[in-house]
Design a protein around this motif. Structure first.
Motif, PDB file in Angstrom:
ATOM      1  N   SER A  97      33.179  -5.449   6.213  1.00 17.59           N
ATOM      2  CA  SER A  97      33.997  -4.306   6.613  1.00 17.59           C
ATOM      3  C   SER A  97      33.169  -3.289   7.408  1.00 17.59           C
ATOM      4  CB  SER A  97      34.597  -3.650   5.370  1.00 17.59           C
ATOM      5  OG  SER A  97      35.293  -2.492   5.725  1.00 17.59           O
ATOM      6  N   TYR A  98      31.934  -3.094   6.992  1.00 21.70           N
ATOM      7  CA  TYR A  98      31.025  -2.168   7.685  1.00 21.70           C
ATOM      8  C   TYR A  98      30.876  -2.588   9.149  1.00 21.70           C
ATOM      9  CZ  TYR A  98      26.518   0.026   8.845  1.00 21.70           C
ATOM     10  OH  TYR A  98      25.508   0.735   9.450  1.00 21.70           O
ATOM     11  N   HIS A 152      32.772  -0.851  12.564  1.00 19.52           N
ATOM     12  CA  HIS A 152      31.720  -0.139  13.317  1.00 19.52           C
ATOM     13  C   HIS A 152      31.260   1.123  12.593  1.00 19.52           C
ATOM     14  CE1 HIS A 152      32.874  -2.875  16.473  1.00 19.52           C
ATOM     15  NE2 HIS A 152      34.119  -2.442  16.379  1.00 19.52           N
ATOM     16  N   MET A 153      31.035   1.002  11.297  1.00 16.60           N
ATOM     17  CA  MET A 153      30.646   2.193  10.541  1.00 16.60           C
ATOM     18  C   MET A 153      29.297   2.733  10.975  1.00 16.60           C
ATOM     19  SD  MET A 153      31.965   1.577   6.687  1.00 16.60           S
ATOM     20  CE  MET A 153      33.355   0.529   6.352  1.00 16.60           C
ATOM     21  N   ASP A 154      28.456   1.863  11.546  1.00 10.63           N
ATOM     22  CA  ASP A 154      27.132   2.333  11.987  1.00 10.63           C
ATOM     23  C   ASP A 154      27.265   3.342  13.121  1.00 10.63           C
ATOM     24  OD1 ASP A 154      28.101   0.073  13.484  1.00 10.63           O
ATOM     25  OD2 ASP A 154      26.181   0.043  14.534  1.00 10.63           O
ATOM     26  N   ILE A 185      23.662   1.912   3.148  1.00  2.72           N
ATOM     27  CA  ILE A 185      23.323   1.189   4.378  1.00  2.72           C
ATOM     28  C   ILE A 185      22.727   2.163   5.395  1.00  2.72           C
ATOM     29  CG2 ILE A 185      24.228  -0.318   6.206  1.00  2.72           C
ATOM     30  CD1 ILE A 185      26.579  -1.013   4.340  1.00  2.72           C
ATOM     31  N   GLY A 186      21.570   1.815   5.962  1.00  3.59           N
ATOM     32  CA  GLY A 186      21.068   2.631   7.059  1.00  3.59           C
ATOM     33  C   GLY A 186      19.615   3.061   7.001  1.00  3.59           C
ATOM     34  N   SER A 187      18.880   2.761   5.935  1.00  4.39           N
ATOM     35  CA  SER A 187      17.473   3.168   5.941  1.00  4.39           C
ATOM     36  C   SER A 187      16.640   2.208   5.105  1.00  4.39           C
ATOM     37  CB  SER A 187      17.325   4.585   5.393  1.00  4.39           C
ATOM     38  OG  SER A 187      15.958   4.874   5.163  1.00  4.39           O
ATOM     39  N   GLY A 236      26.402  -8.218  12.512  1.00  3.47           N
ATOM     40  CA  GLY A 236      26.151  -6.824  12.886  1.00  3.47           C
ATOM     41  C   GLY A 236      24.760  -6.654  13.470  1.00  3.47           C
ATOM     42  N   LYS A 237      24.357  -5.379  13.573  1.00  2.42           N
ATOM     43  CA  LYS A 237      23.007  -5.107  14.086  1.00  2.42           C
ATOM     44  C   LYS A 237      22.005  -5.293  12.957  1.00  2.42           C
ATOM     45  CE  LYS A 237      24.812  -1.639  17.190  1.00  2.42           C
ATOM     46  NZ  LYS A 237      25.265  -0.268  17.059  1.00  2.42           N
ATOM     47  N   SER A 238      20.737  -5.164  13.295  1.00  3.84           N
ATOM     48  CA  SER A 238      19.715  -5.268  12.252  1.00  3.84           C
ATOM     49  C   SER A 238      19.598  -3.896  11.570  1.00  3.84           C
ATOM     50  CB  SER A 238      18.399  -5.688  12.897  1.00  3.84           C
ATOM     51  OG  SER A 238      17.382  -5.537  11.956  1.00  3.84           O
ATOM     52  N   ILE A 239      20.262  -3.753  10.439  1.00  2.00           N
ATOM     53  CA  ILE A 239      20.288  -2.459   9.734  1.00  2.00           C
ATOM     54  C   ILE A 239      19.925  -2.707   8.270  1.00  2.00           C
ATOM     55  CG2 ILE A 239      21.749  -0.491   9.042  1.00  2.00           C
ATOM     56  CD1 ILE A 239      23.467  -1.048  11.536  1.00  2.00           C
ATOM     57  N   PRO A 240      18.948  -1.975   7.751  1.00  2.00           N
ATOM     58  CA  PRO A 240      18.539  -2.190   6.358  1.00  2.00           C
ATOM     59  C   PRO A 240      19.546  -1.617   5.360  1.00  2.00           C
ATOM     60  CG  PRO A 240      17.229  -0.448   7.351  1.00  2.00           C
ATOM     61  CD  PRO A 240      18.141  -0.947   8.420  1.00  2.00           C
TER      62      PRO A 240
END
Ligand code: HAM
Length: 422
Positions: free
Chosen positions: A89-90, A94-96, A132-134, A295-299
């Protein structure tokens, strides 16, 4: 024809549902206190989503997934876990783009075809959090802190946090090679599942439940000795942050986790006193998963826990979880005239927000008092034809037996007393 509930599932019966509501509300509150917002995803998704993320070799995919084909031959699965759907879903939403940090929590049923036992079901309810994000190790510690703080606030004492690092794909490959070397001489003595695991995912050999396999893992190499420098540093910082947050932990290099997407931190929260199914919650970092499913490479990092096991633990420690809702008052009505006239009064009381129980099928005083007692109401409001004539009602405190006469108004007089008692 009599029908039975499917094996490994259960009904949440009315006498228990308040406990479930209590723990669910409580989880929503703690998640909100850390800035998390709720997400709900469907209970079924394309089976491939789980096959790709949980791992083809995992027990969840190999043995436990409820896979089915719909009328158009599409292959779906009842979700065995919540992380992959949340990540799907993220990416899809496009939650990023909306924010560089996304904090999501969820509550809902998951499905695994496993052998049912206490604390292990085929349909079970999970709560979970995904950050999600760091890649900052602070967030590893914060995510763990949320769960520990919540469980402690609920009153649980016998908790043990175990953590490990499963490294990144590079150092995990070196570790897998070392494990293969270690287990190779024992290959013909291992169970058929372990023989498969040897090629696909050798670290699962450390987690096999078959008794005859267990002795072979004594002295197996530890992942911690194979971490590369960045993974070592990350793990050290997570440990340092936990200590600074006053969270005690045990480093357990044998934590494998049943799902394949983990990188670096992996952890489990154990309740000592629930026998074999003592893992209340588990989770870890999954820095490669978002990219892996488009998705993108997101930790990211998260955890999930089962409400059933939590409720078992709370029961074991005799922790009360709120109360079943009882009526504020039970309306007892005597005589035909009073009966019709009382409906307006009943309405007034309900419009004021009171919970008033009334049963038109019970006519004797005795039967109505008995029903009032078993309803758990603290008060009975009694109206007969003579009260009606005098425009009064009797309010009886069912605990003390005290009784007062009050005006038959728009409900204000009774409300004033009942409201004080709330
Ligand atoms: P998991 O360890 O497979 O992780 O499950 C998490 C928790 O769900 C377990 O600790 C347990 O409390 C509960 N659980 C699992 N299977 C059952 C079952 N058959 N019956 C009752 N309870 C069960 C995950 O699911 C990951 N998605 C956690 C995660 C979130 N990792 C990162 N983010």
């Amino acid at each position: 024809m009599k029908y039975n509930i499917p094996r490994g599932t259960f009904d949440i019966l009315p006498q228990d549902s308040y406990k479930w509501q209590f723990v669910m509300d409580s989880f929503r509150k703690i998640a909100s206190r850390f800035g998390y917002e709720e997400i709900s995803t469907p209970i079924f998704e394309t089976a491939e989503l789980f096959e790709r993320s949980s791992g083809e070799s995992s027990d969840v995919v190999q043995k436990e997934m409820y896979r089915f084909t719909d009328r158009k031959e599409r292959i779906f699965a009842l979700r065995p876990e919540g992380t992959a759907p949340v990540v799907r879903s993220y990416v899809e939403n496009h939650m990023d783009v909306l924010s560089s940090r996304t904090k999501l929590y969820y509550i809902g049923p998951m499905f695994r075809y496993d052998r049912p036992q206490a604390g292990r079901y085929r349909q079970f309810y999970q709560y979970g959090i995904e950050f999600i994000g760091s890649d900052n190790p602070y967030y590893d510690a914060e995510v763990i802190a949320i769960e520990m703080l919540w469980l402690q606030e609920l009153g649980l004492k016998n908790l043990r946090l175990e953590i490990n690092s499963v490294g990144c794909p590079t150092c995990a490959a070196d570790y897998d090679a070392a494990l293969r070397e270690f287990f190779r001489p024992a290959l013909q003595d291992l169970c058929p599942d372990c023989v498969k695991r040897f090629d696909l995912k050798p670290r699962r050999l450390l987690d096999c439940k078959v008794a005859s396999c267990k002795p072979f893992r004594v002295g197996a190499p530890s992942q911690l000795d194979y971490l590369d420098a960045p993974c070592k540093e990350h793990f050290a910082k997570v440990c340092e942050s936990l200590t600074a947050m006053d969270i005690s932990y045990i480093i357990n290099p044998a934590i494998v986790r049943g799902l394949d997407y983990y990188t670096n931190t992996a952890f489990e929260i154990i309740f000592e006193g629930l026998g074999a199914q003592y893992s209340l919650a588990g989770g870890g970092r999954y820095n490669g998963l978002i990219e892996q499913i488009g998705g993108k490479s997101i930790p990211a990092i998260g955890f999930a826990g089962g409400f059933e096991r939590l409720l078992l633990a709370l029961e074991k420690e005799q922790i009360e979880l709120g109360k079943r809702i009882c009526p504020d008052a039970y309306l007892i009505c005597l005589g035909e005239k009073a009966r019709l006239a009382i409906y307006t009064y009943l309405n007034h009381l309900r419009q004021k927000g009171l919970y008033i129980e009334y049963d038109p099928d019970k006519s004797s005083l005795k039967a109505q008092f008995k029903a009032a007692d078993s309803s758990g109401a603290s008060y009975a409001i009694i109206v007969g034809d003579s009260e009606l004539e005098a425009k009064t009602v009797n309010l009886k405190n069912l605990v003390t037996g005290e009784q007062v006469s009050l005006p038959l108004d728009g409900g204000e007089a009774v409300y004033a007393i009942l409201h004080q008692d709330h």
